[in-house]
Design a protein around this motif. Structure first.
Motif, PDB file in Angstrom:
ATOM      1  N   ASN A 107      42.745  56.829  39.446  1.00 43.14           N
ATOM      2  CA  ASN A 107      41.501  56.235  38.963  1.00 43.14           C
ATOM      3  C   ASN A 107      41.569  55.548  37.618  1.00 43.14           C
ATOM      4  O   ASN A 107      40.546  55.305  37.005  1.00 43.14           O
ATOM      5  N   ARG A 108      42.755  55.220  37.131  1.00 46.33           N
ATOM      6  CA  ARG A 108      42.777  54.456  35.881  1.00 46.33           C
ATOM      7  C   ARG A 108      42.167  53.078  36.147  1.00 46.33           C
ATOM      8  O   ARG A 108      42.219  52.592  37.284  1.00 46.33           O
ATOM      9  N   PRO A 109      41.595  52.443  35.133  1.00 48.07           N
ATOM     10  CA  PRO A 109      40.982  51.130  35.370  1.00 48.07           C
ATOM     11  C   PRO A 109      42.003  50.142  35.913  1.00 48.07           C
ATOM     12  O   PRO A 109      43.145  50.099  35.454  1.00 48.07           O
ATOM     13  N   ARG A 110      41.578  49.390  36.896  1.00 47.13           N
ATOM     14  CA  ARG A 110      42.486  48.462  37.556  1.00 47.13           C
ATOM     15  C   ARG A 110      42.403  47.075  36.929  1.00 47.13           C
ATOM     16  O   ARG A 110      41.329  46.674  36.472  1.00 47.13           O
ATOM     17  N   PRO A 111      43.516  46.357  36.949  1.00 52.30           N
ATOM     18  CA  PRO A 111      43.454  44.966  36.486  1.00 52.30           C
ATOM     19  C   PRO A 111      42.879  44.055  37.566  1.00 52.30           C
ATOM     20  O   PRO A 111      42.709  44.462  38.712  1.00 52.30           O
ATOM     21  N   LYS A 112      42.599  42.845  37.178  1.00 51.99           N
ATOM     22  CA  LYS A 112      42.146  41.819  38.116  1.00 51.99           C
ATOM     23  C   LYS A 112      43.279  41.449  39.070  1.00 51.99           C
ATOM     24  O   LYS A 112      44.441  41.513  38.702  1.00 51.99           O
ATOM     25  N   GLY A 113      42.925  41.093  40.310  1.00 48.03           N
ATOM     26  CA  GLY A 113      43.910  40.513  41.215  1.00 48.03           C
ATOM     27  C   GLY A 113      44.803  41.491  41.946  1.00 48.03           C
ATOM     28  O   GLY A 113      45.833  41.090  42.482  1.00 48.03           O
ATOM     29  N   VAL A 114      44.444  42.790  41.956  1.00 50.31           N
ATOM     30  CA  VAL A 114      45.272  43.748  42.694  1.00 50.31           C
ATOM     31  C   VAL A 114      44.416  44.537  43.686  1.00 50.31           C
ATOM     32  O   VAL A 114      43.195  44.549  43.598  1.00 50.31           O
TER      33      VAL A 114
ATOM     34  N   ILE B 105      51.083  42.333  44.038  1.00 45.11           N
ATOM     35  CA  ILE B 105      51.041  40.904  43.725  1.00 45.11           C
ATOM     36  C   ILE B 105      49.744  40.257  44.212  1.00 45.11           C
ATOM     37  O   ILE B 105      49.533  39.069  44.024  1.00 45.11           O
ATOM     38  N   GLY B 106      48.911  41.045  44.888  1.00 48.82           N
ATOM     39  CA  GLY B 106      47.600  40.533  45.286  1.00 48.82           C
ATOM     40  C   GLY B 106      47.604  39.556  46.443  1.00 48.82           C
ATOM     41  O   GLY B 106      46.779  38.650  46.487  1.00 48.82           O
ATOM     42  N   CYS B 107      48.502  39.751  47.427  1.00 45.17           N
ATOM     43  CA  CYS B 107      48.532  38.824  48.568  1.00 45.17           C
ATOM     44  C   CYS B 107      47.500  39.193  49.622  1.00 45.17           C
ATOM     45  O   CYS B 107      47.195  38.409  50.504  1.00 45.17           O
ATOM     46  N   ARG B 108      46.988  40.412  49.559  1.00 40.20           N
ATOM     47  CA  ARG B 108      45.924  40.897  50.435  1.00 40.20           C
ATOM     48  C   ARG B 108      46.350  41.003  51.912  1.00 40.20           C
ATOM     49  O   ARG B 108      45.520  41.026  52.810  1.00 40.20           O
ATOM     50  N   TYR B 109      47.654  41.070  52.150  1.00 38.97           N
ATOM     51  CA  TYR B 109      48.110  41.245  53.528  1.00 38.97           C
ATOM     52  C   TYR B 109      47.713  42.639  54.017  1.00 38.97           C
ATOM     53  O   TYR B 109      47.337  42.816  55.172  1.00 38.97           O
ATOM     54  N   CYS B 110      47.762  43.630  53.127  1.00 42.16           N
ATOM     55  CA  CYS B 110      47.389  44.993  53.518  1.00 42.16           C
ATOM     56  C   CYS B 110      45.915  45.064  53.900  1.00 42.16           C
ATOM     57  O   CYS B 110      45.531  45.800  54.804  1.00 42.16           O
ATOM     58  N   GLU B 111      45.113  44.277  53.200  1.00 41.69           N
ATOM     59  CA  GLU B 111      43.680  44.274  53.489  1.00 41.69           C
ATOM     60  C   GLU B 111      43.429  43.714  54.893  1.00 41.69           C
ATOM     61  O   GLU B 111      42.553  44.188  55.615  1.00 41.69           O
ATOM     62  N   ALA B 112      44.240  42.720  55.270  1.00 45.31           N
ATOM     63  CA  ALA B 112      44.108  42.163  56.607  1.00 45.31           C
ATOM     64  C   ALA B 112      44.631  43.139  57.655  1.00 45.31           C
ATOM     65  O   ALA B 112      44.164  43.163  58.792  1.00 45.31           O
ATOM     66  N   ALA B 113      45.612  43.969  57.270  1.00 43.02           N
ATOM     67  CA  ALA B 113      46.256  44.837  58.250  1.00 43.02           C
ATOM     68  C   ALA B 113      45.467  46.114  58.521  1.00 43.02           C
ATOM     69  O   ALA B 113      45.630  46.729  59.569  1.00 43.02           O
ATOM     70  N   CYS B 114      44.622  46.535  57.585  1.00 42.53           N
ATOM     71  CA  CYS B 114      43.963  47.839  57.727  1.00 42.53           C
ATOM     72  C   CYS B 114      42.869  47.793  58.793  1.00 42.53           C
ATOM     73  O   CYS B 114      41.947  46.996  58.705  1.00 42.53           O
ATOM     74  N   PRO B 115      42.967  48.659  59.807  1.00 41.55           N
ATOM     75  CA  PRO B 115      41.947  48.669  60.860  1.00 41.55           C
ATOM     76  C   PRO B 115      40.673  49.394  60.440  1.00 41.55           C
ATOM     77  O   PRO B 115      39.710  49.419  61.194  1.00 41.55           O
TER      78      PRO B 115
ATOM     79  N   ILE C 281      50.375  29.437  48.931  1.00 40.89           N
ATOM     80  CA  ILE C 281      50.575  30.880  48.799  1.00 40.89           C
ATOM     81  C   ILE C 281      50.382  31.305  47.342  1.00 40.89           C
ATOM     82  O   ILE C 281      49.718  32.286  47.035  1.00 40.89           O
ATOM     83  N   MET C 282      50.941  30.494  46.443  1.00 38.78           N
ATOM     84  CA  MET C 282      50.800  30.793  45.015  1.00 38.78           C
ATOM     85  C   MET C 282      49.326  30.913  44.613  1.00 38.78           C
ATOM     86  O   MET C 282      48.942  31.860  43.929  1.00 38.78           O
ATOM     87  N   VAL C 283      48.517  29.935  45.030  1.00 37.44           N
ATOM     88  CA  VAL C 283      47.119  29.957  44.587  1.00 37.44           C
ATOM     89  C   VAL C 283      46.338  31.070  45.276  1.00 37.44           C
ATOM     90  O   VAL C 283      45.294  31.480  44.796  1.00 37.44           O
ATOM     91  N   ASP C 284      46.855  31.562  46.396  1.00 39.39           N
ATOM     92  CA  ASP C 284      46.146  32.637  47.091  1.00 39.39           C
ATOM     93  C   ASP C 284      46.464  34.003  46.486  1.00 39.39           C
ATOM     94  O   ASP C 284      45.753  34.971  46.726  1.00 39.39           O
ATOM     95  N   MET C 285      47.535  34.077  45.719  1.00 38.05           N
ATOM     96  CA  MET C 285      47.948  35.377  45.188  1.00 38.05           C
ATOM     97  C   MET C 285      47.061  35.823  44.032  1.00 38.05           C
ATOM     98  O   MET C 285      46.730  35.029  43.155  1.00 38.05           O
ATOM     99  N   GLY C 286      46.722  37.099  44.040  1.00 38.19           N
ATOM    100  CA  GLY C 286      45.935  37.647  42.946  1.00 38.19           C
ATOM    101  C   GLY C 286      46.743  37.710  41.656  1.00 38.19           C
ATOM    102  O   GLY C 286      46.218  37.559  40.565  1.00 38.19           O
ATOM    103  N   ARG C 287      48.034  37.968  41.781  1.00 35.64           N
ATOM    104  CA  ARG C 287      48.898  38.088  40.615  1.00 35.64           C
ATOM    105  C   ARG C 287      50.139  37.227  40.766  1.00 35.64           C
ATOM    106  O   ARG C 287      51.246  37.733  40.967  1.00 35.64           O
ATOM    107  N   PRO C 288      49.977  35.900  40.645  1.00 35.60           N
ATOM    108  CA  PRO C 288      51.159  35.037  40.768  1.00 35.60           C
ATOM    109  C   PRO C 288      52.197  35.340  39.690  1.00 35.60           C
ATOM    110  O   PRO C 288      53.382  35.086  39.874  1.00 35.60           O
ATOM    111  N   ASP C 289      51.736  35.937  38.572  1.00 37.97           N
ATOM    112  CA  ASP C 289      52.672  36.262  37.494  1.00 37.97           C
ATOM    113  C   ASP C 289      53.659  37.334  37.911  1.00 37.97           C
ATOM    114  O   ASP C 289      54.668  37.556  37.241  1.00 37.97           O
ATOM    115  N   ARG C 290      53.366  38.015  39.030  1.00 41.06           N
ATOM    116  CA  ARG C 290      54.278  39.076  39.469  1.00 41.06           C
ATOM    117  C   ARG C 290      55.159  38.641  40.635  1.00 41.06           C
ATOM    118  O   ARG C 290      55.718  39.469  41.340  1.00 41.06           O
TER     119      ARG C 290
END
Lengths: 420, 346
Positions: B257-264, B220-230, A113-122
């Motif tokens: 529209n502010r610039p986004r960071p990586k991983g979100v 936190i970039g788990c992308r669960y929302c991306e999987a959930a969106c129809p 799960i950690m490696v899959d997260m985009g922001r593990p720091d959060r």
């Protein structure tokens, strides 16, 4: 407390001690784990673009491995139930190895799960705004960490008692053992609900996912335990009776049969109705508009599982060699079924009907191998410590003999093991 | 209590990397740590640390982006006080200025009272020119490399409403093609949004005016929302977004529209930095055919209200129960004469 620190210190030292085979094995695992760490460091710097995942297929190998390993962790219950509920004598001394496997499997799950997260720091944001009970992911956080703590407590307590040469107090661990049985079912159910609760993904949105998860977990998990116990028997001389292995074999047989039945039910429903619901299944089993990357995977999974089932029902199923072959076949088969067969196809086609295929990158594969190697490394250390402690070779009032002959003299014959 | 003594007479040979390999003192062992075992232990430990450092070496390239303690400690959007927000906006401005050499005008724009935005799209008029797609990219500072777009236009064959029949990558010298109709799809700002439901850290939520937003500093970039969106409306930053300095839109807000960071995650937000100040979304403004209608559904005189009242309106994937605020409609009605139905219309 000081005593416990000393115990941990001695365990740590013991884990650096062994014969050349042990060193070779540990070295190999360390090297693979470090290569994986290196791959992860690259990913951490560049982002998840180092993986084969895309906005279309937004979960891949990491989540697939995670799902598989949740099953392995849950499978410890398949040793605990016979021992604590049916009073099975053969598995009595072995149940702790199942529980240790659960600990390691959950740790690997958390790493995936950690490696899959985009922001593990959060990660700490989970403690600050926890979307419970609405998000099933928060349920999974509780389920997995709770299961980890339960098993750490049970294993840690029993091993430390053996180290201190005293009988474990029942009320300190028996209730937890029973909670852990229910909890084991729950971790896999909740993980299945992660997927089946999504209305926008018809391939997952099926009630059979949770039962199928449990059935496949109770096949693949004990299959891994069967193989592991034989390795322990060979490497440490710890008594593992053939009867124990045959008990696990019958568990595996039943679970695998149920799994195949559920898979069949699913395939029938998807294909007989010819609805749009089945597009992902169509892609998975036969390919869609010329895209068929997953077709060879799923058919090899079915072939391997069928092979395992045939062996398990054949008259020669008692032969260890054949049984091991069946175990390997079904572990690989179920791994594919859960990864390439369950996680990935739900994303293909995308909710808007776009077909983007998924191929993991080398970096992604290296991260996975690194985590698996690290898990095996941990498990080896746990076994390395547990065996001499249960034998009474490493206890509070004795020093550990480096000479195997001296150790052999002291072995009381049977390890003290788990107390009921 | 006597600590176990070390010896070095175990069977193992010279293993460099695994750190200490001394066993616990046996009956016949020499007391104390010998020089050989000491050397071996330290060589092992050094080797181990060196290997660990080598495997972590890619982290040296982190450089530029830098780690901001302030961002790390920043609170969730809903918990930020006004001064917290000011601090955050200053930090973001500084970061943007450093990277793009433009001082942005960035604010935190709140929803207006008594407003609920909806969007309506006229499928009879849309010609599939994709001008909306590119206007959106420019307005919202979407990453050009890798290329990200919030709007996807499908070219649909006649005779179906099944979006799986749509062509995502049609490429014609001129549009529209007579045998197809065009269906742009973007975030539907659902009233029952599955993405919000699944987020484990509440990094995404529906605002008072119905816009589903993401706190880019909380995700936190788990992308669960991306999987959930129809509707495949959400996008993930697989790497740090790249925008040419000259193309940056300095008119920004915290939630849009502010610039986004990586991983979100990020997504369409109905151009809230424009629409909350009475302007129209960029995709609507650029549309050459007037296919796009946007406005406050709570205002009985709004154009969208009129569309909902008079047109044959439908939503995409009604069966998944998401209650979209994005409607499609066809506006032509064949010149039907009114027909009297015997016994009433029931």
């Amino acid at each position: 407390m000081r005593e416990y620190t000393r115990f941990l210190f001695r365990c740590a030292r013991l884990s650096f001690h062994g014969d050349w085979k042990y060193y070779l094995w540990m070295m190999a695992l360390t090297v693979i784990a470090l290569i994986g760490l290196n791959a992860y460091a690259k990913q951490f710097v560049q982002g998840l673009s180092t993986t084969g995942m895309t906005d279309q297929v937004s979960w891949g190998l990491y989540i697939a491995n995670f799902t598989f390993l949740v099953g392995v962790a849950a499978a410890a219950a398949m040793m605990v139930i016979p021992v604590y509920i049916y009073r099975n004598k053969d598995l009595y001394n072995l149940v702790i190895y199942g529980e240790l496997l659960a600990v390691v499997a959950i740790l690997m799950c958390l790493m995936f799960i950690m490696v899959d997260m985009g922001r593990p720091d959060r990660g700490l944001h989970l403690l600050q705004r926890f979307n419970f009970p609405i998000s099933i992911l928060t349920w999974d956080v509780i389920a997995l960490n709770g299961y980890l703590l339960l098993n750490l407590h049970i294993c840690g307590y029993l091993i430390y008692c053996a180290y201190q040469r005293r009988q474990p107090t029942k009320k300190f661990y028996i209730p937890f053992v029973f909670i852990a049985i229910v909890w084991a079912i729950s971790i896999h159910t909740v993980t299945a609900f992660l997927y089946s609760g999504l209305g926008g993904r018809p391939f997952w949105n099926s009630a059979v996912i949770a039962p199928r998860f449990i059935a496949s977990a109770f096949a693949a998990g004990p299959a891994i335990i069967i193989l592991t116990l034989q390795v322990i028997r060979k490497a440490t001389g710890y008594p593992v009776s053939d009867k124990a292995i045959q008990t696990l074999r019958s568990i595996v047989t039943v679970a695998l049969s149920i799994n195949m039945f559920l898979l069949g039910s699913e395939v029938f429903t998807e294909f007989y109705t010819d609805s749009a619901h089945g597009v992902s299944a169509q892609y998975l089993f036969f390919g869609l508009h010329g895209h068929n990357a997953l077709v060879p995977w799923i058919w090899s999974a079915i072939a391997l599982n069928t092979l395992a089932l045939v062996i398990l029902f054949s008259p020669w199923r008692n032969r260890l060699g054949l049984l091991n072959m069946a175990c390997v076949a079904m572990i690989v088969g179920i791994w594919i079924e859960k990864g390439m067969g369950l996680i990935v196809p739900a994303f293909i086609p995308s909710p808007l009907g776009e077909i983007v295929e998924y191929t993991p990158t080398t970096n992604e594969v290296l991260v996975c191998l690194g985590i698996l190697a690290f898990g095996m490394l941990l498990y080896t250390i746990f076994v390395r410590i547990t065996v001499p402690v249960l034998y009474g070779e490493l206890t509070i009032d004795t020093v550990y003999h480096t000479d195997p002959e001296l150790r052999a003299q002291r072995r009381s014959g049977t390890p003290s093991g788990d107390q009921q | 209590m006597q600590l176990p003594q070390m010896n070095d007479n175990n069977a193992s040979g010279g293993c460099g990397c695994s750190g200490s390999d001394s066993g616990h003192g046996g009956c016949a062992s020499r007391p104390g740590m010998t020089r050989r075992s000491f050397l071996r232990t330290s060589a092992g430990a050094t080797g181990g640390i060196a290997a660990l450092a080598a495997s972590l070496s890619p982290l040296r390239e982190m450089g530029g982006e830098g780690f901001s303690m302030q961002e790390f400690l920043q609170k969730h959007y809903k918990e930020m006080s006004e001064s917290d927000m000011d601090t955050a906006l200053t930090r973001i401005s500084d970061q943007v200025e450093k990277r793009y050499e433009v001082r942005p005008d960035i604010r935190d724009i709140k929803p207006m009272d008594g407003v609920e935005f909806v969007y309506a799209l006229n499928l009879s008029r849309c010609i599939g020119c994709r001008k909306c797609v590119h206007a959106c990219v420019a307005e919202n500072n979407l990453s050009r490399e890798p290329e990200m777009q919030y709007i996807r236009v499908l070219e649909m064959p006649r005779g179906t409403m099944d979006i799986e029949q749509g062509d995502h990558h049609y490429d014609r010298p001129t549009v529209p093609d007579e045998d197809h109709f065009y269906m742009p799809i973007q975030c539907h700002q659902c009233a029952n949004p599955p993405c919000v439901k699944v987020c484990p850290v509440e990094a995404t939520w529906a605002e008072e005016d119905g816009i589903v937003v993401v706190d880019y500093d909380w995700c936190i970039g788990c992308r669960y929302c991306e999987a959930a969106c129809p509707y495949w409306a959400r996008r993930f930053n697989f790497s740090t977004p790249k925008i040419p300095k000259a193309d940056l839109n300095p008119n920004m807000s915290y939630l849009s529209n502010r610039p986004r960071p990586k991983g979100v995650m990020e997504k369409c937000h109905f151009c809230l930095h424009r629409t909350r100040e009475g302007r129209m979304p960029a995709c609507l403004e650029v549309c050459p055919t007037g296919s796009r209608k946007f406005g406050n559904v709570l205002d009985p005189n709004s154009e969208v209200r009129e569309v909902l009242r008079t047109k044959r309106v439908f939503v995409l994937k009604e069966d998944v129960g998401t209650l979209p605020r994005f409607f499609y409609y066809f506006d032509e009605r064949d010149p039907l004469q009114s027909v009297t139905v015997e016994g009433g219309a029931s």
